[in-house]
Design a protein around this motif. Structure first.
Motif, short mmCIF file in Angstrom:
data_model
loop_
_atom_site.label_atom_id
_atom_site.label_comp_id
_atom_site.label_asym_id
_atom_site.label_seq_id
_atom_site.Cartn_x
_atom_site.Cartn_y
_atom_site.Cartn_z
N LYS A 1 -5.22 2.15 1.38
CA LYS A 1 -5.31 0.71 1.64
C LYS A 1 -6.07 0.48 2.94
O LYS A 1 -5.72 1.02 3.99
CB LYS A 1 -3.91 0.13 1.73
N ASP B 1 -8.99 -5.58 -0.73
CA ASP B 1 -9.07 -4.34 -1.52
C ASP B 1 -7.77 -4.10 -2.27
O ASP B 1 -6.70 -4.57 -1.89
CB ASP B 1 -9.41 -3.13 -0.64
N GLU B 2 -7.90 -3.35 -3.35
CA GLU B 2 -6.75 -2.94 -4.17
C GLU B 2 -6.90 -1.47 -4.51
O GLU B 2 -7.96 -1.04 -5.00
CB GLU B 2 -6.69 -3.76 -5.46
N VAL B 3 -5.88 -0.68 -4.23
CA VAL B 3 -5.88 0.75 -4.58
C VAL B 3 -5.47 0.88 -6.05
O VAL B 3 -4.43 0.37 -6.46
CB VAL B 3 -4.92 1.54 -3.68
N GLN C 1 -10.50 2.53 -6.20
CA GLN C 1 -10.23 1.40 -5.29
C GLN C 1 -11.25 0.30 -5.55
O GLN C 1 -12.42 0.57 -5.82
CB GLN C 1 -10.33 1.88 -3.83
N LEU D 1 -1.31 4.63 -2.15
CA LEU D 1 -1.24 3.22 -1.78
C LEU D 1 -1.21 3.04 -0.27
O LEU D 1 -1.84 2.13 0.28
CB LEU D 1 0.01 2.58 -2.40
N THR D 2 -0.50 3.94 0.42
CA THR D 2 -0.37 3.83 1.87
C THR D 2 -1.65 4.25 2.59
O THR D 2 -2.12 3.56 3.51
CB THR D 2 0.79 4.70 2.37
#
Length: 227
Positions: free
Chosen positions: A217, A84-86, A63, A213-214
């Motif tokens: 995040k 943020d980015e997973v 992440q 992703l769920t």
């Protein structure tokens, strides 16, 4: 703070172009919109300097948190206005909670009776193939955990089909550890996935990617027009 993200997770502090500044640990605060990075030595940065904190798991980048420096000391740096980015690595690095019903089969050793035959020989116990229901509650690419009412032993091999429609179909497992013994006859087991034949790997990877992703995040996207 997000319950899915560890309180103090291994992290790397980087510049926006990807250069590693330092390794340490970090902590995210969702309410404050900030991430704190800590290490034995952290270079000092001017307020407003763009920086990146990368969450890691066993050297896998999972992440990315981008933001601007707000508080900078020799051992701690705080980023604010965080986004943020997973990363794809999160799907393979972590285990995820699930609720899957399944059916397993295994060779089970019956209880040995102490009845003696002539010449003092004990009755021979012959393993038999048994099928039994399981409830899978944790999944990764290499491990899973389930509960069942059949007593299993460490090293026990079994085959599992779980999900409707099937997510895992005829997957080979090995019991690594009995985790807990619950109320009544229900017990929990951690198992190693020995192989993922056919389309099992693709189906499992797609599910884990969605879950990663769920569940990982942490920060909402910035409002429209704020960039």
């Amino acid at each position: 703070m997000s319950s899915r993200i560890e309180r103090d997770f291994p992290a790397a502090l980087k510049t926006p172009d990807g250069r590693v500044v330092e390794y340490g640990t970090a902590q995210a605060s969702i309410q404050e919109g900030s991430v704190d990075f800590k290490s034995e030595f952290v270079p000092l940065f001017k307020m407003g300097t763009p920086l990146v904190i990368v969450r890691m798991k066993d050297k896998v980048e999972t992440q990315v948190f981008t933001g601007e420096s707000y508080l900078s000391t020799e051992k701690m740096l705080r980023l604010v206005a965080v986004r943020d980015e997973v990363l794809p690595g999160a799907a393979s690095a972590y285990s995820y909670e699930v609720e899957l019903s399944g059916q397993a089969s295994a060779l089970i050793q019956p209880k040995i009776h102490r009845r003696l035959f002539s010449f003092g020989q004990k009755e021979e116990a012959i393993p038999s193939l048994q099928e039994f229901p399981v409830s899978v509650y944790s999944l990764s690419l290499t491990q899973l955990k389930f509960t069942c009412q059949l007593p299993l032993t460490q090293g026990q091999r079994l085959t599992l089909t779980a999900g409707d429609p099937p997510l895992l179909q005829e997957v080979s497992l090995e019991v690594e550890l009995p985790v807990t013994f619950g109320a009544g006859d229900t017990s929990s087991y951690r198992c190693r996935i020995l192989e993922l034949p056919g389309e099992n790997r693709d189906r499992l990877e797609r599910l884990l990617r969605r879950l990663s992703l769920t569940l990982n995040k942490a920060f909402p996207p910035p409002p429209e027009g704020s960039l």
